[in-house]
Enzyme design. Structure first.
Site, short mmCIF file in Angstrom:
data_model
loop_
_atom_site.label_atom_id
_atom_site.label_comp_id
_atom_site.label_asym_id
_atom_site.label_seq_id
_atom_site.Cartn_x
_atom_site.Cartn_y
_atom_site.Cartn_z
N SER A 132 0.89 -1.17 0.00
CA SER A 132 0.00 0.00 0.00
C SER A 132 0.91 1.21 0.00
O SER A 132 2.07 1.11 0.42
CB SER A 132 -0.83 0.01 1.28
OG SER A 132 -1.50 1.23 1.45
N TYR A 145 -2.83 -1.34 10.63
CA TYR A 145 -2.72 -1.62 9.19
C TYR A 145 -1.33 -1.21 8.69
O TYR A 145 -0.67 -1.98 8.00
CB TYR A 145 -3.83 -0.87 8.45
CG TYR A 145 -3.81 -1.06 6.95
CD1 TYR A 145 -4.15 -2.28 6.38
CD2 TYR A 145 -3.46 -0.02 6.09
CE1 TYR A 145 -4.15 -2.46 5.01
CE2 TYR A 145 -3.45 -0.19 4.72
CZ TYR A 145 -3.80 -1.41 4.17
OH TYR A 145 -3.79 -1.59 2.82
N1 LIG Z 1 -8.53 -0.26 -1.73
C1 LIG Z 1 -7.54 0.48 -1.28
O1 LIG Z 1 -7.69 1.72 -1.10
C2 LIG Z 1 -6.19 -0.13 -1.04
C3 LIG Z 1 -5.10 0.73 -0.89
C4 LIG Z 1 -3.85 0.20 -0.65
C5 LIG Z 1 -3.67 -1.17 -0.58
N2 LIG Z 1 -4.75 -1.99 -0.73
C6 LIG Z 1 -4.50 -3.44 -0.61
O2 LIG Z 1 -5.00 -4.10 -1.75
C7 LIG Z 1 -5.33 -5.46 -1.42
C8 LIG Z 1 -6.71 -5.80 -1.98
O3 LIG Z 1 -7.68 -4.98 -1.34
P1 LIG Z 1 -8.97 -4.39 -2.11
O4 LIG Z 1 -8.83 -2.93 -2.10
O5 LIG Z 1 -9.16 -5.09 -3.39
O6 LIG Z 1 -10.11 -4.75 -1.03
P2 LIG Z 1 -11.31 -5.81 -1.08
O7 LIG Z 1 -12.21 -5.54 -2.24
O8 LIG Z 1 -11.89 -5.76 0.30
O9 LIG Z 1 -10.58 -7.21 -1.33
C9 LIG Z 1 -9.88 -7.85 -0.32
C10 LIG Z 1 -9.81 -9.31 -0.67
O10 LIG Z 1 -9.03 -9.97 0.34
C11 LIG Z 1 -9.73 -11.16 0.70
N3 LIG Z 1 -9.34 -11.66 2.01
C12 LIG Z 1 -9.44 -11.08 3.23
N4 LIG Z 1 -9.01 -11.91 4.17
C13 LIG Z 1 -8.63 -13.06 3.55
C14 LIG Z 1 -8.11 -14.30 3.98
N5 LIG Z 1 -7.90 -14.58 5.28
N6 LIG Z 1 -7.80 -15.24 3.04
C15 LIG Z 1 -8.01 -15.02 1.73
N7 LIG Z 1 -8.56 -13.88 1.26
C16 LIG Z 1 -8.85 -12.91 2.17
C17 LIG Z 1 -11.21 -10.77 0.63
O11 LIG Z 1 -11.99 -11.95 0.57
P3 LIG Z 1 -13.48 -12.11 1.18
O12 LIG Z 1 -14.41 -11.73 0.06
O13 LIG Z 1 -13.55 -13.54 1.55
O14 LIG Z 1 -13.57 -11.19 2.37
C18 LIG Z 1 -11.19 -9.98 -0.67
O15 LIG Z 1 -11.24 -10.85 -1.78
C19 LIG Z 1 -5.23 -5.55 0.11
O16 LIG Z 1 -4.01 -6.17 0.45
C20 LIG Z 1 -5.22 -4.11 0.56
O17 LIG Z 1 -4.53 -3.92 1.77
C21 LIG Z 1 -6.00 -1.52 -0.96
#
Ligand SMILES: NC(=O)c1ccc[n+]([C@@H]2O[C@H](COP(=O)([O-])OP(=O)(O)OC[C@H]3O[C@@H](n4cnc5c(N)ncnc54)[C@H](OP(=O)(O)O)[C@@H]3O)[C@@H](O)[C@H]2O)c1
Length: 279
Positions: A132, A145
């Site tokens: 991130s 986080y």
């Molecule tokens: N969106 C942002 O602003 C942002 C910014 C910086 C970094 N990120 C990073 O990007 C990555 C993806 O996030 P996103 O933004 O796409 O959010 P998201 O739509 O909430 O997706 C997160 C994914 O992680 C899965 N997950 C959570 N816990 C898990 C576990 N124990 N085992 C396997 N899968 C699990 C969730 O699955 P379920 O459907 O089962 O819950 C979901 O598919 C994360 O690492 C996050 O920290 C996001």
């Protein structure tokens, strides 16, 4: 035909990455905690949907085995699964701290450990850890986080030394604010200590006010795809316009100037005695 294994593909960045790699002609092992709920990805050519919870080693080993059976090799691992806890540290429960690290740091480590023997045998491979911009700069009321993402950054940076001699590349993709389920999936700590209420209100309000350069999941997936295919030793890939602003500040100013800038941006009402928290 190359194969990528991606974690957390039920939504957001992980899902967009599945669609990007598939469109580009890759085999994709699309992993998620609840594949029984998936309706779309099963239908796509060269996509294998499997159950993988990064907390559960048996599901990880099973996925790697199934992926190798179906596609014969794995070329790229994208450690994407993750979530956030928002709130002040004193209000977080012990289990929230443990789970946060278990998912965001130990999770990617577990999956990588299952894939590495295969990468070493084939003398090639790329692991892309999704950290991130919050792995290099911080925002208020988000300390747990940040702790996990800073740790994943340090882990990956050091890991890259030991893997390079095997022609295995460890890379980091750092998304900025991205429109996904991320915020709604985040855990918010119970507001148990009222002395923090004003800080939390001000911190979140200024965060919302300043958080205007949101990327789409597809834009972040395009950066992940570049990291997987550019065939070079580059370590870090920032992803999103907002990362430029914060990283540029971080790099161009001395440490205290940068810290002062961030405090002015996110908690100006609490600086210089203009407002003090009620104790
Ligand atoms: N969106 C942002 O602003 C942002 C910014 C910086 C970094 N990120 C990073 O990007 C990555 C993806 O996030 P996103 O933004 O796409 O959010 P998201 O739509 O909430 O997706 C997160 C994914 O992680 C899965 N997950 C959570 N816990 C898990 C576990 N124990 N085992 C396997 N899968 C699990 C969730 O699955 P379920 O459907 O089962 O819950 C979901 O598919 C994360 O690492 C996050 O920290 C996001």
């Amino acid at each position: 035909m190359k194969t990528v294994l991606i974690t957390g593909t039920s939504s957001g960045i992980g899902r967009a990455a599945v669609l990007t790699f598939q469109r580009e002609g890759w085999n994709v092992i699309a992993t998620m905690r609840s594949p029984e709920k998936e309706t779309e990805l099963h239908q796509l050519d060269n996509v294998l949907v499997t159950r993988l919870d990064v907390l559960d080693n048996a599901t990880i080993l099973n996925t790697v085995e199934q992926g190798l059976d179906r596609f014969g090799q794995i070329d790229v691992l994208v450690n994407n699964a993750g979530y956030a806890v928002f709130g002040t540290f004193e209000m977080t429960a012990e289990h929230q701290t443990q789970n946060m690290f278990d998912t965001n740091l130990f999770g990617p480590m577990r999956v990588l450990k299952a894939v590495l023997p295969h990468f070493r045998n084939q003398k090639s491979g790329t692991v892309i850890n999704i950290t991130s911009m919050g792995g290099r700069v911080t925002f208020p009321a988000c300390s747990l986080y940040h702790a996990t993402k800073f740790a994943l950054e340090g882990f990956t940076e050091s890991l890259a030394y030991e893997l390079l001699p095997f022609n295995i590349h460890a890379k980091i993709v750092e998304p900025g604010s991205t429109a996904t389920r991320f915020v709604e999936s985040a855990q918010v700590t119970q507001d148990t200590i009222t002395e923090y209420s004003e800080f939390v209100k001000i911190g979140f309000a200024n965060w919302a006010k300043n958080d205007t350069m949101t990327s789409t999941a597809e834009q972040i997936a395009a950066v992940i795809y570049t990291a997987a295919t550019d065939e070079n030793d580059r370590l870090r890939y920032k992803a999103g316009e907002d990362t430029q602003l914060y990283f540029q500040k971080r790099q161009s100013e001395n440490d205290q100037e940068y810290v002062d800038y961030m405090r002015q941006r996110f908690i100006p009402e609490l600086l210089n005695g203009s407002t003090t928290l009620s104790m």
